[in-house]
Design a protein around this motif. Sequence first.
Motif, PDB file in Angstrom:
ATOM      1  N   GLU A  74       0.848  -1.211   0.000  1.00  0.00           N
ATOM      2  CA  GLU A  74       0.000   0.000   0.000  1.00  0.00           C
ATOM      3  C   GLU A  74       0.874   1.249   0.000  1.00  0.00           C
ATOM      4  O   GLU A  74       0.563   2.243  -0.660  1.00  0.00           O
ATOM      5  CB  GLU A  74      -0.878   0.037   1.249  1.00  0.00           C
ATOM      6  N   VAL A  75       1.944   1.200   0.759  1.00  0.00           N
ATOM      7  CA  VAL A  75       2.838   2.364   0.814  1.00  0.00           C
ATOM      8  C   VAL A  75       3.561   2.513  -0.528  1.00  0.00           C
ATOM      9  O   VAL A  75       3.694   3.624  -1.048  1.00  0.00           O
ATOM     10  CB  VAL A  75       3.844   2.258   1.985  1.00  0.00           C
ATOM     11  N   HIS A  76       3.983   1.376  -1.095  1.00  0.00           N
ATOM     12  CA  HIS A  76       4.633   1.447  -2.417  1.00  0.00           C
ATOM     13  C   HIS A  76       3.713   2.158  -3.402  1.00  0.00           C
ATOM     14  O   HIS A  76       4.131   3.041  -4.156  1.00  0.00           O
ATOM     15  CB  HIS A  76       4.931   0.034  -2.960  1.00  0.00           C
ATOM     16  N   GLN A  77       2.432   1.748  -3.395  1.00  0.00           N
ATOM     17  CA  GLN A  77       1.487   2.308  -4.360  1.00  0.00           C
ATOM     18  C   GLN A  77       1.290   3.811  -4.132  1.00  0.00           C
ATOM     19  O   GLN A  77       1.222   4.592  -5.081  1.00  0.00           O
ATOM     20  CB  GLN A  77       0.140   1.566  -4.274  1.00  0.00           C
ATOM     21  N   ALA A  78       1.209   4.198  -2.844  1.00  0.00           N
ATOM     22  CA  ALA A  78       1.025   5.629  -2.536  1.00  0.00           C
ATOM     23  C   ALA A  78       2.216   6.437  -3.053  1.00  0.00           C
ATOM     24  O   ALA A  78       2.058   7.553  -3.563  1.00  0.00           O
ATOM     25  CB  ALA A  78       0.871   5.823  -1.029  1.00  0.00           C
ATOM     26  N   ILE A  79       3.420   5.869  -2.937  1.00  0.00           N
ATOM     27  CA  ILE A  79       4.621   6.567  -3.427  1.00  0.00           C
ATOM     28  C   ILE A  79       4.567   6.689  -4.957  1.00  0.00           C
ATOM     29  O   ILE A  79       4.809   7.759  -5.525  1.00  0.00           O
ATOM     30  CB  ILE A  79       5.901   5.823  -2.960  1.00  0.00           C
ATOM     31  N   LEU A  83       4.471  10.096  -7.164  1.00  0.00           N
ATOM     32  CA  LEU A  83       5.502  10.376  -8.169  1.00  0.00           C
ATOM     33  C   LEU A  83       4.873  10.675  -9.524  1.00  0.00           C
ATOM     34  O   LEU A  83       5.357  11.516 -10.279  1.00  0.00           O
ATOM     35  CB  LEU A  83       6.465   9.191  -8.289  1.00  0.00           C
ATOM     36  N   GLN A  84       3.768   9.970  -9.803  1.00  0.00           N
ATOM     37  CA  GLN A  84       3.118  10.195 -11.097  1.00  0.00           C
ATOM     38  C   GLN A  84       2.393  11.546 -11.143  1.00  0.00           C
ATOM     39  O   GLN A  84       2.179  12.094 -12.209  1.00  0.00           O
ATOM     40  CB  GLN A  84       2.141   9.052 -11.404  1.00  0.00           C
ATOM     41  N   LYS A  85       2.038  12.055  -9.933  1.00  0.00           N
ATOM     42  CA  LYS A  85       1.351  13.371  -9.915  1.00  0.00           C
ATOM     43  C   LYS A  85       2.368  14.511  -9.834  1.00  0.00           C
ATOM     44  O   LYS A  85       2.493  15.309 -10.740  1.00  0.00           O
ATOM     45  CB  LYS A  85       0.413  13.444  -8.709  1.00  0.00           C
ATOM     46  N   VAL A  86       3.064  14.603  -8.706  1.00  0.00           N
ATOM     47  CA  VAL A  86       4.069  15.673  -8.516  1.00  0.00           C
ATOM     48  C   VAL A  86       5.252  15.060  -7.765  1.00  0.00           C
ATOM     49  O   VAL A  86       5.094  14.643  -6.613  1.00  0.00           O
ATOM     50  CB  VAL A  86       3.535  16.828  -7.617  1.00  0.00           C
ATOM     51  N   GLN A  97      -0.699  18.311  -1.718  1.00  0.00           N
ATOM     52  CA  GLN A  97      -1.755  17.717  -0.902  1.00  0.00           C
ATOM     53  C   GLN A  97      -1.213  16.758   0.172  1.00  0.00           C
ATOM     54  O   GLN A  97      -1.662  16.816   1.321  1.00  0.00           O
ATOM     55  CB  GLN A  97      -2.785  17.017  -1.814  1.00  0.00           C
ATOM     56  N   PRO A  98      -0.235  15.880  -0.181  1.00  0.00           N
ATOM     57  CA  PRO A  98       0.224  14.970   0.887  1.00  0.00           C
ATOM     58  C   PRO A  98       0.859  15.701   2.058  1.00  0.00           C
ATOM     59  O   PRO A  98       0.724  15.257   3.212  1.00  0.00           O
ATOM     60  CB  PRO A  98       1.234  14.052   0.188  1.00  0.00           C
ATOM     61  N   PRO A 334       7.165  15.991  -1.417  1.00  0.00           N
ATOM     62  CA  PRO A 334       5.865  15.353  -1.651  1.00  0.00           C
ATOM     63  C   PRO A 334       5.894  13.828  -1.571  1.00  0.00           C
ATOM     64  O   PRO A 334       4.972  13.221  -1.018  1.00  0.00           O
ATOM     65  CB  PRO A 334       5.486  15.795  -3.076  1.00  0.00           C
ATOM     66  N   THR A 335       6.955  13.213  -2.105  1.00  0.00           N
ATOM     67  CA  THR A 335       6.998  11.743  -2.066  1.00  0.00           C
ATOM     68  C   THR A 335       7.167  11.252  -0.626  1.00  0.00           C
ATOM     69  O   THR A 335       6.525  10.288  -0.205  1.00  0.00           O
ATOM     70  CB  THR A 335       8.153  11.220  -2.950  1.00  0.00           C
ATOM     71  N   SER A 336       8.022  11.932   0.126  1.00  0.00           N
ATOM     72  CA  SER A 336       8.209  11.540   1.529  1.00  0.00           C
ATOM     73  C   SER A 336       6.915  11.737   2.308  1.00  0.00           C
ATOM     74  O   SER A 336       6.540  10.897   3.140  1.00  0.00           O
ATOM     75  CB  SER A 336       9.311  12.378   2.181  1.00  0.00           C
ATOM     76  N   CYS A 337       6.239  12.863   2.049  1.00  0.00           N
ATOM     77  CA  CYS A 337       4.975  13.112   2.766  1.00  0.00           C
ATOM     78  C   CYS A 337       3.923  12.068   2.380  1.00  0.00           C
ATOM     79  O   CYS A 337       3.177  11.586   3.236  1.00  0.00           O
ATOM     80  CB  CYS A 337       4.460  14.522   2.470  1.00  0.00           C
TER      81      CYS A 337
END
Length: 469
Positions: A74-79, A83-86, A97-98, A334-337
Motif C-alpha cells: 500500500e505504501v509502495h502504491q502511494a509513493i 511520483l506520477q502526480k508531482v 496535498q500529501p 511530496p513523495t516523503s509526505c
Amino acid sequence: SKIESSHLPSTQCLNIKPIKDSGDDDHLLHRSFIDPPALVERAEGVNLFLSDGRKVIDACAGAAVALIGHGNKEVHQAIINQLQKVSYVHTQSYTTQPAEDLANLILRGSPHGLEKAFFVGSGSEAVESALKLARQYYFEKNQLERLHIVSRRQGYHGNTMTTMSISGNLARKIPFEGFSYPHTSQVSPAFAYRNMRDDETEIEYTARLLQELEDEFLRVGPYKVMAFIAEPVAGSGIGSVTPPAGYLAGVRALCDKYGILLIFDEIMCGVGRTGSFFAFEQEGDVVPDIMTIAKGLGGGYAPISGVLVHKRVIDVLRHGSKAFNHGHTYQAHPTSCAAALAVQRIVLRDGLIARCAAMGKILESILRTELQDCWSVGDIRGRGLFWTVEFVKNKETKETFDPSVHFGVRVQQAAFNKGVALYPCSGTVDGKKGDHLMLAPPFIITDEELRTVCKVLREAIEFQQQLYS
Ligand code: PLP
C-alpha cells in the motif's frame, strides 16, 4: 567529561561475508573500512533477506524506524501515485496535498495545543530546525541574550554540528572537539538504574534532578537560556530509559518559571513507539513548546522528520515577522509526505499503536523470563516496543565491562549470526562507553517471533558469557 580513545565506537561489524573486498572499485563510503555491512537484497514484514541467502528478523526495525514492517505494498502504491502526480516542488512557492494531509492527520484538532507541523528530511535536521525556531521566537520577543541550550548528558539529538554539540554521546564527538555550538551545557539524565541512590526514594531522586536543573538555569543566568531539550523516553544514547515519576512535570514548571522553551525530542520514542502516539502522553501529558518526531513517521519508506509547534510559539511569529526564517530544498518533500501519510493511515486503520502497547507487555514478560539467569544482564528497561538490555560485569555493583571487551556488540554479532538483528546503543555511562542492546521491532511482530528473538538473544548472551569467563 574528557574524551578518551576507549570511547571510540567499535566497528559494529556483523562478521558476515563482505559485499566485496575493499578496493579501488568500491566507491561507497561505508561506516567502517574494516567490516563492510551486510548486503540486503529484499525486506518483507519483519524479515531482511541477505545476499548470502540468510533471513534475519529485524528486531530493531533498523533503528526503531520500520514500524509497519518492510515491503508494504500500500505504501509502495502511494509513493508511485505521488511520483506520477508531482515528484517535487519548492515550498517557497508551492504546497502539495500529501504535505497538507500529513500535517492535518498528525495534528488534527491541535492535540495538546500543538498547532503546526514542519517537515524536513532527517532527525538531525528536525532538531536543528526546532532550535532555530526557538531562537527566532526569542528574537521576535526581543530577548536577544537567550542563546544557551541546556540538555542532558547521555542524551542524543543528532549528528550535525549543533545537534552533536548538545548531545552527550561522547563516542560520536571524538574527532570533532572544538567544532561545536558554544552556548550549551548538560545536566544529569533521568536514569534511575545508574544514578538513583540506594538511600533515595523516587520522589527524592526526581527532586534532586530538578534542583540540579534549576541550579544550572541559575548558573547560566535564566534570561540567557533559550531552551531545555530532552527525550521524554531516552533512546539511542542510553537505551529506552523512562523518567522517574513527576520529572517531566517538574521540568515543565521550571521552564515556565524562567520563561525557557521546553523542547521534546521524540525522534526515536515518538509516533507510537512507546505505546502512545506521543511518548509524553504517558508522562502526565506534559506538553512541550516545540517537539521533533522522525523515525516512525515515514516508517523507513522515505526520509522524513517533523517539528511540531505549540500555538503559543506560533502566535509570536504569527503576530511578529509572520514567517519562519528557515527552509530546506527538500522540505515537505511530496513523495516523503505521501509515504508517511500512507504509513500513518495504516497505523490508524490497523490500530497498530494499541498493538504496540499490547505486544510490548508480552515482550517485557518474555525478556524477563528468558534472561533472568544471565549474570551479565544488569537491567531490562523500556516501554511499548522499545526495550533495552544493559550488560554489566557485576550485577550487584553494576560495574561495566571494560570498553575494549565490546560485550554488547559481541552479543549483537552472535545474535545476528543466529538470524536476529538488534540495535547497539553507543551512549556513555559515568564517562565509560555503555553496553546496551535495544529491541524495537516493527509493531506487526507476532508473539512467536518475539519468542524467537528473545531465545536467540539469551543464547547469544550465554555464548559471550562463556567466552568472557
Ligand atoms: N534525536 C534522537 C532522539 C535520535 O534518536 C536521533 C537518531 O537516532 C536523532 C535525533 C538524529 O536523527 P537522524 O539520525 O535522522 O539525523
